[in-house]
Motif scaffolding. Structure first.
Motif, PDB file in Angstrom:
ATOM      1  N   GLU A  15       0.820  -1.219   0.000  1.00  0.00           N
ATOM      2  CA  GLU A  15       0.000   0.000   0.000  1.00  0.00           C
ATOM      3  C   GLU A  15       0.854   1.270   0.000  1.00  0.00           C
ATOM      4  O   GLU A  15       0.754   2.106   0.900  1.00  0.00           O
ATOM      5  CB  GLU A  15      -0.956  -0.009   1.194  1.00  0.00           C
ATOM      6  CG  GLU A  15      -2.034  -1.065   1.033  1.00  0.00           C
ATOM      7  CD  GLU A  15      -2.609  -1.576   2.342  1.00  0.00           C
ATOM      8  OE1 GLU A  15      -2.263  -1.039   3.392  1.00  0.00           O
ATOM      9  OE2 GLU A  15      -3.389  -2.527   2.284  1.00  0.00           O
ATOM     10  N   ARG A  36      -6.006   9.889  10.305  1.00  0.00           N
ATOM     11  CA  ARG A  36      -6.390   8.534   9.856  1.00  0.00           C
ATOM     12  C   ARG A  36      -5.708   8.271   8.520  1.00  0.00           C
ATOM     13  O   ARG A  36      -5.245   9.205   7.856  1.00  0.00           O
ATOM     14  CB  ARG A  36      -7.919   8.360   9.731  1.00  0.00           C
ATOM     15  CG  ARG A  36      -8.558   8.941   8.540  1.00  0.00           C
ATOM     16  CD  ARG A  36      -8.565  10.426   8.505  1.00  0.00           C
ATOM     17  NE  ARG A  36      -9.502  11.048   9.426  1.00  0.00           N
ATOM     18  CZ  ARG A  36      -9.407  12.268   9.884  1.00  0.00           C
ATOM     19  NH1 ARG A  36      -8.397  13.057   9.505  1.00  0.00           N
ATOM     20  NH2 ARG A  36     -10.271  12.772  10.704  1.00  0.00           N
ATOM     21  N   LEU A  67      -5.621   7.121   4.633  1.00  0.00           N
ATOM     22  CA  LEU A  67      -6.451   7.138   3.419  1.00  0.00           C
ATOM     23  C   LEU A  67      -5.588   6.779   2.215  1.00  0.00           C
ATOM     24  O   LEU A  67      -4.363   6.797   2.304  1.00  0.00           O
ATOM     25  CB  LEU A  67      -6.996   8.547   3.142  1.00  0.00           C
ATOM     26  CG  LEU A  67      -8.157   9.132   3.892  1.00  0.00           C
ATOM     27  CD1 LEU A  67      -8.691  10.320   3.112  1.00  0.00           C
ATOM     28  CD2 LEU A  67      -9.260   8.134   4.133  1.00  0.00           C
ATOM     29  N   ARG A  75     -14.900   3.426  -7.890  1.00  0.00           N
ATOM     30  CA  ARG A  75     -14.621   2.596  -6.711  1.00  0.00           C
ATOM     31  C   ARG A  75     -15.251   1.206  -6.888  1.00  0.00           C
ATOM     32  O   ARG A  75     -16.164   1.032  -7.696  1.00  0.00           O
ATOM     33  CB  ARG A  75     -15.173   3.268  -5.449  1.00  0.00           C
ATOM     34  CG  ARG A  75     -14.659   4.679  -5.253  1.00  0.00           C
ATOM     35  CD  ARG A  75     -15.146   5.258  -3.945  1.00  0.00           C
ATOM     36  NE  ARG A  75     -14.298   4.852  -2.844  1.00  0.00           N
ATOM     37  CZ  ARG A  75     -14.726   4.588  -1.617  1.00  0.00           C
ATOM     38  NH1 ARG A  75     -15.996   4.641  -1.330  1.00  0.00           N
ATOM     39  NH2 ARG A  75     -13.869   4.249  -0.680  1.00  0.00           N
ATOM     40  N   GLN A  83     -20.339   6.344   8.173  1.00  0.00           N
ATOM     41  CA  GLN A  83     -18.968   6.036   8.563  1.00  0.00           C
ATOM     42  C   GLN A  83     -18.606   6.668   9.905  1.00  0.00           C
ATOM     43  O   GLN A  83     -18.827   7.853  10.136  1.00  0.00           O
ATOM     44  CB  GLN A  83     -17.987   6.536   7.497  1.00  0.00           C
ATOM     45  CG  GLN A  83     -16.595   5.996   7.690  1.00  0.00           C
ATOM     46  CD  GLN A  83     -15.670   6.410   6.569  1.00  0.00           C
ATOM     47  OE1 GLN A  83     -15.643   7.572   6.170  1.00  0.00           O
ATOM     48  NE2 GLN A  83     -14.925   5.469   6.041  1.00  0.00           N
ATOM     49  N   SER A  84     -18.067   5.836  10.772  1.00  0.00           N
ATOM     50  CA  SER A  84     -17.564   6.209  12.105  1.00  0.00           C
ATOM     51  C   SER A  84     -18.670   6.428  13.141  1.00  0.00           C
ATOM     52  O   SER A  84     -18.372   6.746  14.298  1.00  0.00           O
ATOM     53  CB  SER A  84     -16.626   7.418  12.068  1.00  0.00           C
ATOM     54  OG  SER A  84     -15.523   7.153  11.236  1.00  0.00           O
TER      55      SER A  84
HETATM   56  C1  LIG Z   1      -4.571   1.313   4.362  1.00  0.00           C
HETATM   57  C2  LIG Z   1      -5.879   2.005   4.695  1.00  0.00           C
HETATM   58  C3  LIG Z   1      -6.571   2.648   3.681  1.00  0.00           C
HETATM   59  C4  LIG Z   1      -7.771   3.296   3.964  1.00  0.00           C
HETATM   60  N1  LIG Z   1      -8.387   3.947   2.947  1.00  0.00           N
HETATM   61  C5  LIG Z   1      -9.512   4.647   3.192  1.00  0.00           C
HETATM   62  C6  LIG Z   1     -10.128   5.411   2.158  1.00  0.00           C
HETATM   63  O1  LIG Z   1      -9.633   5.494   0.998  1.00  0.00           O
HETATM   64  N2  LIG Z   1     -11.278   6.060   2.448  1.00  0.00           N
HETATM   65  C7  LIG Z   1     -11.831   6.045   3.703  1.00  0.00           C
HETATM   66  O2  LIG Z   1     -12.864   6.695   3.916  1.00  0.00           O
HETATM   67  N3  LIG Z   1     -11.246   5.367   4.723  1.00  0.00           N
HETATM   68  C8  LIG Z   1     -10.106   4.666   4.494  1.00  0.00           C
HETATM   69  N4  LIG Z   1      -9.502   3.968   5.517  1.00  0.00           N
HETATM   70  C9  LIG Z   1     -10.133   4.028   6.869  1.00  0.00           C
HETATM   71  C10 LIG Z   1      -9.775   5.359   7.549  1.00  0.00           C
HETATM   72  O3  LIG Z   1      -8.463   5.276   8.108  1.00  0.00           O
HETATM   73  C11 LIG Z   1     -10.766   5.767   8.675  1.00  0.00           C
HETATM   74  O4  LIG Z   1     -10.899   4.720   9.599  1.00  0.00           O
HETATM   75  C12 LIG Z   1     -12.149   6.130   8.157  1.00  0.00           C
HETATM   76  O5  LIG Z   1     -12.079   6.859   6.932  1.00  0.00           O
HETATM   77  C13 LIG Z   1     -12.933   6.955   9.193  1.00  0.00           C
HETATM   78  O6  LIG Z   1     -12.247   8.164   9.426  1.00  0.00           O
HETATM   79  P1  LIG Z   1     -12.945   9.406  10.174  1.00  0.00           P
HETATM   80  O7  LIG Z   1     -13.748   8.849  11.312  1.00  0.00           O
HETATM   81  O8  LIG Z   1     -11.799  10.240  10.662  1.00  0.00           O
HETATM   82  O9  LIG Z   1     -13.784  10.139   9.161  1.00  0.00           O
HETATM   83  C14 LIG Z   1      -8.296   3.308   5.281  1.00  0.00           C
HETATM   84  C15 LIG Z   1      -7.585   2.669   6.305  1.00  0.00           C
HETATM   85  C16 LIG Z   1      -6.394   2.019   6.016  1.00  0.00           C
HETATM   86  C17 LIG Z   1      -5.629   1.353   7.142  1.00  0.00           C
END
Ligand SMILES: Cc1cc2nc3c(=O)[nH]c(=O)nc-3n(C[C@H](O)[C@H](O)[C@H](O)COP(=O)(O)O)c2cc1C
Length: 227
Positions: free
Chosen positions: A58, A76, A78, A142, A155-156
């Motif tokens: 990744e 976090r 992304l 996606r 989400q969350s």
């Molecule tokens: C390798 C990896 C890639 C991720 N990619 C995404 C992504 O592209 N979009 C997304 O919304 N969350 C992604 N996540 C999850 C986020 O880290 C996070 O948990 C989620 O977006 C909620 O964040 P928030 O509560 O701050 O909005 C990914 C996590 C990991 C470990």
């Protein structure tokens, strides 16, 4: 008392265990700032390509840091969506915590870490939401599962149990299959316009090399930083 001692001993073990873990084990690539391009986007792409070639898992994952309306920091991981002269792009659900934070305070920082090369890149700057058509394009590119998750728009937020989650996801996936053109209207593609980009190359002896690019009205100002 015995419980407190046990906890202290365990804490000591963890400290020793952490100290024993390798960092900057190498072999690490060299980085000569004199030889680097004048454009940080070009240098970033070179470093990302190297991470891909060396099999970093990744390599396009990054930490997105934001600040909420009360000034509290959040972070976090992304996925990076695109990169060009305008900046680094990523997409978020507008109702997620990060989506709300970016709407309230449109500034962010990105941190990339490629451990196999001992490299870190940090990017900071204001973010701008792209027009709805661009966000929709990103959404439709996606996977069905990723679209189904985003269409839930939760989400969350707290979920009662995994069965509730799985049932909601199955319903949402069914919707995506029936209506493949469906777009979550809060899905937002952002561009971060860099004001500073810093390249950090580890050295096993801790004599790290750091090159920072700061945006000026006419281009980029380069400077070396102390390790
Ligand atoms: C390798 C990896 C890639 C991720 N990619 C995404 C992504 O592209 N979009 C997304 O919304 N969350 C992604 N996540 C999850 C986020 O880290 C996070 O948990 C989620 O977006 C909620 O964040 P928030 O509560 O701050 O909005 C990914 C996590 C990991 C470990």
């Amino acid at each position: 008392m015995a419980g407190a001692e046990e906890r202290a001993r365990k804490a000591g073990d963890v400290r020793a265990w952490l100290r024993g873990l390798d960092v900057f084990a190498g072999p690490l690539p060299s980085f000569d700032p004199e030889e680097s391009p004048d454009d940080p986007v070009e240098l970033f792409v070179t470093w990302l390509q190297r991470a891909v070639q060396d099999g970093v898992p990744e390599p396009h994952a990054m930490t997105l840091s934001t600040v909420d309306a009360e000034g509290r920091p959040w972070a976090r991981v992304l996925i990076l969506k695109n990169l060009d002269a305008a900046g680094w792009q990523f997409a978020v659900h507008g109702l997620s915590p990060k989506g709300r934070q970016l709407a309230d305070r449109p500034q962010a920082a990105l941190t990339f870490h490629w451990p196999r090369q001992g490299r870190q890149v940090r990017v900071r700057g204001p973010v701008t939401a792209e027009p709805a058509e661009r966000s929709a394009e990103d959404f439709l590119a996606r996977s069905p599962g990723a679209r189904a998750e985003a269409l839930l728009g939760r989400q969350s937020g707290p979920v009662g149990d995994l069965a509730e989650r799985d049932a909601a996801m199955a319903r949402s996936l069914g919707r995506v299959e029936r209506e493949p053109g469906l777009v979550a209207e809060e899905w937002t593609l952002y561009t971060l316009a860099p004001v500073e980009v810093e390249f950090w190359q580890a050295d096993p002896g801790r004599n790290h090399t750091r090159l920072s690019f700061a945006r000026t009205p006419t281009g980029w100002e380069r400077r070396l930083l102390w390790p």
